[in-house]
Design a protein around this motif. Sequence first.
Motif, PDB file in Angstrom:
ATOM      1  N   ALA A 129       0.829  -1.197   0.000  1.00 15.39           N
ATOM      2  CA  ALA A 129       0.000   0.000   0.000  1.00 15.39           C
ATOM      3  C   ALA A 129       0.874   1.261   0.000  1.00 15.39           C
ATOM      4  CB  ALA A 129      -0.914  -0.004   1.223  1.00 15.39           C
ATOM      5  N   PRO A 130       0.388   2.355  -0.593  1.00 18.79           N
ATOM      6  CA  PRO A 130       1.165   3.603  -0.609  1.00 18.79           C
ATOM      7  C   PRO A 130       1.224   4.251   0.763  1.00 18.79           C
ATOM      8  CG  PRO A 130      -1.022   3.971  -1.526  1.00 18.79           C
ATOM      9  CD  PRO A 130      -0.899   2.482  -1.304  1.00 18.79           C
ATOM     10  N   THR A 131       2.347   4.907   1.054  1.00 21.15           N
ATOM     11  CA  THR A 131       2.521   5.626   2.325  1.00 21.15           C
ATOM     12  C   THR A 131       3.099   7.008   2.050  1.00 21.15           C
ATOM     13  OG1 THR A 131       4.688   4.574   2.594  1.00 21.15           O
ATOM     14  CG2 THR A 131       2.819   3.555   3.745  1.00 21.15           C
ATOM     15  N   PRO A 132       2.317   7.913   1.449  1.00 22.67           N
ATOM     16  CA  PRO A 132       2.827   9.263   1.164  1.00 22.67           C
ATOM     17  C   PRO A 132       3.094  10.025   2.450  1.00 22.67           C
ATOM     18  CG  PRO A 132       0.453   9.178   0.852  1.00 22.67           C
ATOM     19  CD  PRO A 132       0.894   7.760   1.094  1.00 22.67           C
ATOM     20  N   LEU A 133       4.003  10.998   2.380  1.00 24.69           N
ATOM     21  CA  LEU A 133       4.280  11.811   3.557  1.00 24.69           C
ATOM     22  C   LEU A 133       3.081  12.695   3.866  1.00 24.69           C
ATOM     23  CD1 LEU A 133       7.980  13.059   3.303  1.00 24.69           C
ATOM     24  CD2 LEU A 133       7.048  11.139   4.584  1.00 24.69           C
ATOM     25  N   GLY A 134       2.739  12.742   5.150  1.00 26.42           N
ATOM     26  CA  GLY A 134       1.654  13.603   5.596  1.00 26.42           C
ATOM     27  C   GLY A 134       2.152  15.000   5.912  1.00 26.42           C
ATOM     28  N   ALA A 135       1.273  15.812   6.463  1.00 29.80           N
ATOM     29  CA  ALA A 135       1.609  17.202   6.781  1.00 29.80           C
ATOM     30  C   ALA A 135       2.727  17.288   7.810  1.00 29.80           C
ATOM     31  CB  ALA A 135       0.365  17.938   7.278  1.00 29.80           C
ATOM     32  N   ASP A 136       2.859  16.258   8.658  1.00 30.76           N
ATOM     33  CA  ASP A 136       3.896  16.258   9.691  1.00 30.76           C
ATOM     34  C   ASP A 136       5.198  15.632   9.203  1.00 30.76           C
ATOM     35  OD1 ASP A 136       3.007  13.697   9.457  1.00 30.76           O
ATOM     36  OD2 ASP A 136       2.730  13.339  11.607  1.00 30.76           O
ATOM     37  N   ARG A 137       5.297  15.403   7.888  1.00 34.13           N
ATOM     38  CA  ARG A 137       6.502  14.849   7.257  1.00 34.13           C
ATOM     39  C   ARG A 137       6.774  13.408   7.687  1.00 34.13           C
ATOM     40  NH1 ARG A 137       8.162  16.902   2.910  1.00 34.13           N
ATOM     41  NH2 ARG A 137      10.298  16.198   3.317  1.00 34.13           N
ATOM     42  N   THR A 138       5.744  12.698   8.114  1.00 32.52           N
ATOM     43  CA  THR A 138       5.882  11.280   8.434  1.00 32.52           C
ATOM     44  C   THR A 138       4.977  10.479   7.498  1.00 32.52           C
ATOM     45  OG1 THR A 138       4.114  11.335  10.090  1.00 32.52           O
ATOM     46  CG2 THR A 138       6.359  11.799  10.860  1.00 32.52           C
ATOM     47  N   PRO A 139       5.315   9.210   7.224  1.00 31.33           N
ATOM     48  CA  PRO A 139       4.500   8.406   6.312  1.00 31.33           C
ATOM     49  C   PRO A 139       3.065   8.247   6.795  1.00 31.33           C
ATOM     50  CG  PRO A 139       6.637   7.375   6.674  1.00 31.33           C
ATOM     51  CD  PRO A 139       6.536   8.502   7.646  1.00 31.33           C
ATOM     52  N   ASP A 140       2.126   8.447   5.893  1.00 32.71           N
ATOM     53  CA  ASP A 140       0.703   8.261   6.180  1.00 32.71           C
ATOM     54  C   ASP A 140       0.388   6.772   6.055  1.00 32.71           C
ATOM     55  OD1 ASP A 140      -2.029   8.158   6.313  1.00 32.71           O
ATOM     56  OD2 ASP A 140      -2.392   9.735   4.834  1.00 32.71           O
ATOM     57  N   LEU A 141       0.025   6.149   7.160  1.00 35.08           N
ATOM     58  CA  LEU A 141      -0.183   4.698   7.187  1.00 35.08           C
ATOM     59  C   LEU A 141      -1.633   4.298   6.971  1.00 35.08           C
ATOM     60  CD1 LEU A 141       2.086   3.741  10.238  1.00 35.08           C
ATOM     61  CD2 LEU A 141       2.666   3.705   7.805  1.00 35.08           C
ATOM     62  N   ALA A 142      -2.483   5.221   6.525  1.00 32.94           N
ATOM     63  CA  ALA A 142      -3.912   4.919   6.395  1.00 32.94           C
ATOM     64  C   ALA A 142      -4.151   3.731   5.471  1.00 32.94           C
ATOM     65  CB  ALA A 142      -4.666   6.150   5.891  1.00 32.94           C
ATOM     66  N   ALA A 143      -3.483   3.706   4.321  1.00 30.31           N
ATOM     67  CA  ALA A 143      -3.698   2.614   3.368  1.00 30.31           C
ATOM     68  C   ALA A 143      -3.142   1.298   3.900  1.00 30.31           C
ATOM     69  CB  ALA A 143      -3.061   2.954   2.022  1.00 30.31           C
ATOM     70  N   VAL A 144      -2.038   1.364   4.648  1.00 33.36           N
ATOM     71  CA  VAL A 144      -1.464   0.148   5.236  1.00 33.36           C
ATOM     72  C   VAL A 144      -2.398  -0.424   6.294  1.00 33.36           C
ATOM     73  CG1 VAL A 144       0.403  -0.735   6.690  1.00 33.36           C
ATOM     74  CG2 VAL A 144       0.926   0.743   4.747  1.00 33.36           C
ATOM     75  N   THR A 145      -2.932   0.420   7.156  1.00 30.10           N
ATOM     76  CA  THR A 145      -3.833  -0.068   8.203  1.00 30.10           C
ATOM     77  C   THR A 145      -5.135  -0.603   7.606  1.00 30.10           C
ATOM     78  OG1 THR A 145      -4.699   2.184   8.542  1.00 30.10           O
ATOM     79  CG2 THR A 145      -2.879   1.481   9.943  1.00 30.10           C
ATOM     80  N   GLU A 146      -5.620   0.035   6.532  1.00 29.54           N
ATOM     81  CA  GLU A 146      -6.821  -0.470   5.865  1.00 29.54           C
ATOM     82  C   GLU A 146      -6.568  -1.856   5.279  1.00 29.54           C
ATOM     83  OE1 GLU A 146     -10.024   0.941   2.390  1.00 29.54           O
ATOM     84  OE2 GLU A 146      -8.027   1.851   2.508  1.00 29.54           O
ATOM     85  N   ALA A 147      -5.398  -2.017   4.651  1.00 23.16           N
ATOM     86  CA  ALA A 147      -5.047  -3.319   4.092  1.00 23.16           C
ATOM     87  C   ALA A 147      -4.901  -4.362   5.189  1.00 23.16           C
ATOM     88  CB  ALA A 147      -3.748  -3.209   3.292  1.00 23.16           C
ATOM     89  N   ALA A 148      -4.291  -3.959   6.317  1.00 20.36           N
ATOM     90  CA  ALA A 148      -4.089  -4.901   7.421  1.00 20.36           C
ATOM     91  C   ALA A 148      -5.419  -5.378   8.002  1.00 20.36           C
ATOM     92  CB  ALA A 148      -3.252  -4.233   8.513  1.00 20.36           C
ATOM     93  N   ARG A 149      -6.370  -4.469   8.142  1.00 19.69           N
ATOM     94  CA  ARG A 149      -7.676  -4.863   8.691  1.00 19.69           C
ATOM     95  C   ARG A 149      -8.416  -5.799   7.737  1.00 19.69           C
ATOM     96  NH1 ARG A 149      -7.625   0.789  10.419  1.00 19.69           N
ATOM     97  NH2 ARG A 149      -7.387   0.829  12.705  1.00 19.69           N
ATOM     98  N   ALA A 150      -8.323  -5.504   6.437  1.00 18.16           N
ATOM     99  CA  ALA A 150      -8.981  -6.374   5.464  1.00 18.16           C
ATOM    100  C   ALA A 150      -8.378  -7.772   5.488  1.00 18.16           C
ATOM    101  CB  ALA A 150      -8.862  -5.763   4.064  1.00 18.16           C
ATOM    102  N   LEU A 151      -7.064  -7.843   5.626  1.00 22.76           N
ATOM    103  CA  LEU A 151      -6.389  -9.136   5.664  1.00 22.76           C
ATOM    104  C   LEU A 151      -6.643  -9.859   6.977  1.00 22.76           C
ATOM    105  CD1 LEU A 151      -4.389 -11.186   4.470  1.00 22.76           C
ATOM    106  CD2 LEU A 151      -2.531  -9.782   5.418  1.00 22.76           C
ATOM    107  N   ALA A 152      -6.601  -9.115   8.090  1.00 21.66           N
ATOM    108  CA  ALA A 152      -6.738  -9.731   9.412  1.00 21.66           C
ATOM    109  C   ALA A 152      -8.056 -10.468   9.568  1.00 21.66           C
ATOM    110  CB  ALA A 152      -6.600  -8.658  10.491  1.00 21.66           C
ATOM    111  N   ALA A 153      -9.117  -9.912   9.012  1.00 24.27           N
ATOM    112  CA  ALA A 153     -10.440 -10.527   9.153  1.00 24.27           C
ATOM    113  C   ALA A 153     -10.519 -11.881   8.469  1.00 24.27           C
ATOM    114  CB  ALA A 153     -11.499  -9.589   8.580  1.00 24.27           C
TER     115      ALA A 153
END
Length: 413
Positions: A84-108
């Motif tokens: 999943a993509p992890t673009p830099l957010g406003a705080d200059r850290t990777p945005d993990l939203a897509a990673v966490t969404e993928a993890a939840r879909a897989l975990a179930a």
Amino acid sequence: MPADLAVIGLGHLGLPLAQAATAAGIDTIGYDTDPRPVAELAAGRPPVDGSLTASEIRRMLSGGFRPTTNPTELGRVRTAVICAPTPLGADRTPDLAAVTEAARALAARLRPNTTVLLESPVHPGTTEDVLRPLLETGSGLTAGRDFHLAYSPGRLDPGNRAHGFAHTPRVIGGLTPACTESAAAFYGRLTDKVVRARGTREAETVKVLETNFRHVNIALVNEMAVLCHELGVDLWDVIRCAETKPFGFQAFRPGPGVGGHGVPVDTIGPHRPLRLVELAGQVNERMPQYVIQRCATLLNEHGKSARGARVLLLGVTYKPDLADQEGSPAAEIGRRLMDMGAVVSYHDPYVADWRVRDLPVPRADSLYEAAAAADLTVLLQHHRTYDLQGLAVKAQLLLDTRGVTPAGAAHRL
């Protein structure tokens, strides 16, 4: 229908992995929540970034690759790789939203004995501190005991045929030694060499180091470009000579800015910032403005104002001979030229439609005619289809930001 592998995220990381796996005879599905790329791939159409051709997509489909938006498919695989993509957010850290969404879909849908891998660029500690709890909570399984968990940094160079997937060593870091070996067994089917890191954090930090190494060294030569212009020194000749040193030097070359998907990471959580990387980012971010200054100066030296000047931009992608525009400095350069009142047009054999501020920029049909009519032509990207000698003859005024035109044929950055 069960598959051996699920690639989660069909972007610049996931598609090359899916291609390599399919070519190796691994039954592969590609999962993405966005129905648009899934539909395009299923129809045999290549991605918009040009990373794969239509014929390559068709070969993948004929080899059994199945793109899907159905998350139930994730519960039928032996190996799942999150890309999943992890673009830099406003705080200059990777945005993990897509990673966490993928993890939840897989975990179930996670089954015992599955190997779960993360390839997305993340901060050190993400696999263990973020991904692991999501997978364990959602599945009721324990990482390292019921399923394998590891990290492997994506490190492909798009368009580089000499160092494709099979010939680029893979770094693997698992939660446990058994996790590392399970991940190594999977990647060993795709690559010539697997390098085992001590753990997930070491493997994650490999990506941070590799990306920052590139940006810091590009910043160095970008500063050298500005200095050498002031000194009247040919920096490209300097680099040509310097790279003959057989040790202690690696050649990097300046340009109008730094594009690509790999972004420098200068802040890691609550830890102290990487000051050198932070400074390198500032240097590289100033390069589009420096290009604008050079454009205005060249026009002025030839008795023309930037306001009303016809400026032709050549190559608006971030890398030569690819359609990918991710992070390309061309958009900022186009905006700044327009703000100065210039009349901007472009030419790029890989980009049929280019927009600045959501407005279409006129595309030159005939390169030589457009260069002859323009007050200033700016080479931003060196595509192999460009005849630089002929271009230098036709253009009224040519600024080469890549240092690739014959000596004396153009003004260099």
